[in-house]
Scaffold this motif. Structure first.
Motif, PDB file in Angstrom:
ATOM      1  N   GLU A   1       4.322  10.460   9.513  1.00  0.00           N
ATOM      2  CA  GLU A   1       4.223   8.903   9.341  1.00  0.00           C
ATOM      3  C   GLU A   1       2.778   8.634   8.855  1.00  0.00           C
ATOM      4  OE1 GLU A   1       5.006   7.934  13.614  1.00  0.00           O
ATOM      5  OE2 GLU A   1       6.917   7.979  13.439  1.00  0.00           O
ATOM      6  N   GLY A   2       1.814   9.386   9.194  1.00  0.00           N
ATOM      7  CA  GLY A   2       0.456   9.316   8.974  1.00  0.00           C
ATOM      8  C   GLY A   2       0.333   9.203   7.456  1.00  0.00           C
ATOM      9  N   ILE A   3       0.749  10.132   6.809  1.00  0.00           N
ATOM     10  CA  ILE A   3       1.036  10.422   5.252  1.00  0.00           C
ATOM     11  C   ILE A   3       1.629   9.050   4.614  1.00  0.00           C
ATOM     12  CG2 ILE A   3       1.808  11.656   3.202  1.00  0.00           C
ATOM     13  CD1 ILE A   3       1.320  14.297   5.071  1.00  0.00           C
ATOM     14  N   LEU A   4       2.783   8.896   5.430  1.00  0.00           N
ATOM     15  CA  LEU A   4       3.242   7.403   4.805  1.00  0.00           C
ATOM     16  C   LEU A   4       2.593   6.346   4.930  1.00  0.00           C
ATOM     17  CD1 LEU A   4       6.092   6.216   3.569  1.00  0.00           C
ATOM     18  CD2 LEU A   4       6.795   6.086   6.059  1.00  0.00           C
ATOM     19  N   ASP A   5       1.857   6.152   5.999  1.00  0.00           N
ATOM     20  CA  ASP A   5       1.101   4.831   6.326  1.00  0.00           C
ATOM     21  C   ASP A   5      -0.050   4.988   4.959  1.00  0.00           C
ATOM     22  OD1 ASP A   5       2.370   4.063   8.471  1.00  0.00           O
ATOM     23  OD2 ASP A   5       1.350   4.778   9.846  1.00  0.00           O
ATOM     24  N   GLN A   6      -0.660   6.093   4.881  1.00  0.00           N
ATOM     25  CA  GLN A   6      -1.584   6.244   3.785  1.00  0.00           C
ATOM     26  C   GLN A   6      -1.118   5.641   2.475  1.00  0.00           C
ATOM     27  OE1 GLN A   6      -4.536   9.596   4.044  1.00  0.00           O
ATOM     28  NE2 GLN A   6      -3.019  10.095   5.812  1.00  0.00           N
ATOM     29  N   ALA A   7       0.191   6.084   2.221  1.00  0.00           N
ATOM     30  CA  ALA A   7       0.736   5.764   0.951  1.00  0.00           C
ATOM     31  C   ALA A   7       0.924   4.256   0.908  1.00  0.00           C
ATOM     32  CB  ALA A   7       1.972   6.502   0.790  1.00  0.00           C
ATOM     33  N   ILE A   8       1.325   3.659   2.050  1.00  0.00           N
ATOM     34  CA  ILE A   8       1.536   2.182   1.904  1.00  0.00           C
ATOM     35  C   ILE A   8       0.388   1.348   1.752  1.00  0.00           C
ATOM     36  CG2 ILE A   8       2.203   0.283   3.596  1.00  0.00           C
ATOM     37  CD1 ILE A   8       4.428   2.131   4.739  1.00  0.00           C
ATOM     38  N   GLY A   9      -0.725   2.168   2.351  1.00  0.00           N
ATOM     39  CA  GLY A   9      -2.313   1.197   2.249  1.00  0.00           C
ATOM     40  C   GLY A   9      -2.614   1.400   0.822  1.00  0.00           C
ATOM     41  N   LYS A  10      -2.538   2.564   0.177  1.00  0.00           N
ATOM     42  CA  LYS A  10      -2.697   2.703  -1.305  1.00  0.00           C
ATOM     43  C   LYS A  10      -1.907   1.852  -2.227  1.00  0.00           C
ATOM     44  CE  LYS A  10      -5.004   4.844  -4.472  1.00  0.00           C
ATOM     45  NZ  LYS A  10      -6.596   4.579  -4.491  1.00  0.00           N
ATOM     46  N   THR A  11      -0.600   1.841  -1.881  1.00  0.00           N
ATOM     47  CA  THR A  11      -0.071   0.800  -2.726  1.00  0.00           C
ATOM     48  C   THR A  11      -0.115  -0.684  -2.439  1.00  0.00           C
ATOM     49  OG1 THR A  11       2.084   2.279  -2.360  1.00  0.00           O
ATOM     50  CG2 THR A  11       2.511  -0.070  -2.963  1.00  0.00           C
ATOM     51  N   LYS A  12      -0.880  -1.028  -1.363  1.00  0.00           N
ATOM     52  CA  LYS A  12      -1.415  -2.278  -1.196  1.00  0.00           C
ATOM     53  C   LYS A  12      -2.567  -2.621  -1.969  1.00  0.00           C
ATOM     54  CE  LYS A  12       0.584  -3.415   3.486  1.00  0.00           C
ATOM     55  NZ  LYS A  12       0.353  -3.712   4.867  1.00  0.00           N
ATOM     56  N   GLU A  13      -3.335  -1.675  -1.889  1.00  0.00           N
ATOM     57  CA  GLU A  13      -4.507  -1.748  -2.597  1.00  0.00           C
ATOM     58  C   GLU A  13      -4.357  -1.719  -4.000  1.00  0.00           C
ATOM     59  OE1 GLU A  13      -8.512   1.364  -3.513  1.00  0.00           O
ATOM     60  OE2 GLU A  13      -6.927   1.858  -2.091  1.00  0.00           O
ATOM     61  N   ILE A  14      -3.373  -1.207  -4.777  1.00  0.00           N
ATOM     62  CA  ILE A  14      -3.131  -0.967  -6.207  1.00  0.00           C
ATOM     63  C   ILE A  14      -2.640  -2.597  -6.391  1.00  0.00           C
ATOM     64  CG2 ILE A  14      -1.910   0.161  -7.754  1.00  0.00           C
ATOM     65  CD1 ILE A  14      -2.336   2.724  -6.651  1.00  0.00           C
ATOM     66  N   THR A  15      -1.718  -2.945  -5.579  1.00  0.00           N
ATOM     67  CA  THR A  15      -0.978  -4.183  -5.793  1.00  0.00           C
ATOM     68  C   THR A  15      -2.079  -5.280  -5.771  1.00  0.00           C
ATOM     69  OG1 THR A  15       0.937  -3.387  -4.817  1.00  0.00           O
ATOM     70  CG2 THR A  15       0.846  -5.786  -4.950  1.00  0.00           C
ATOM     71  N   SER A  16      -2.878  -5.311  -5.037  1.00  0.00           N
ATOM     72  CA  SER A  16      -4.030  -6.251  -4.656  1.00  0.00           C
ATOM     73  C   SER A  16      -4.809  -6.175  -5.996  1.00  0.00           C
ATOM     74  CB  SER A  16      -4.826  -6.051  -3.348  1.00  0.00           C
ATOM     75  OG  SER A  16      -6.029  -7.088  -3.193  1.00  0.00           O
ATOM     76  N   ASP A  17      -5.302  -5.072  -6.588  1.00  0.00           N
ATOM     77  CA  ASP A  17      -6.129  -4.880  -7.552  1.00  0.00           C
ATOM     78  C   ASP A  17      -5.304  -5.381  -8.867  1.00  0.00           C
ATOM     79  OD1 ASP A  17      -8.090  -3.620  -6.126  1.00  0.00           O
ATOM     80  OD2 ASP A  17      -7.522  -1.698  -6.796  1.00  0.00           O
TER      81      ASP A  17
END
Length: 65
Positions: free
Chosen positions: A30-46
């Motif tokens: 779950e932690g690894i998944l949450d990190q991937a979600i966070g990275k996806t949000k970061e890339i989308t925002s950029d």
């Protein structure tokens, strides 16, 4: 100001480490998944910011002609 996924990455890293310490593979995953979600949000925002900048630049160039 938008979070840009920072909170998800911190939460995910915390879950991953705790899961690892406890031997809880589900929590670690779950932690690894949450990190991937966070990275996806970061890339989308950029991407959104760069797109907005590009559109603003294009509007400026066309309005000057």
């Amino acid at each position: 100001m938008a979070d840009k996924g920072h909170t998800d990455k911190i939460k995910g890293k915390t879950k991953e480490v705790l899961g690892d310490l406890r031997g809880d593979n589900k929590q670690k995953a779950e932690g690894i998944l949450d990190q991937a979600i966070g990275k996806t949000k970061e890339i989308t925002s950029d991407i959104k910011e760069k797109t907005d900048d590009f559109i603003d630049d294009a509007k400026d160039k066309f309005s000057k002609k």
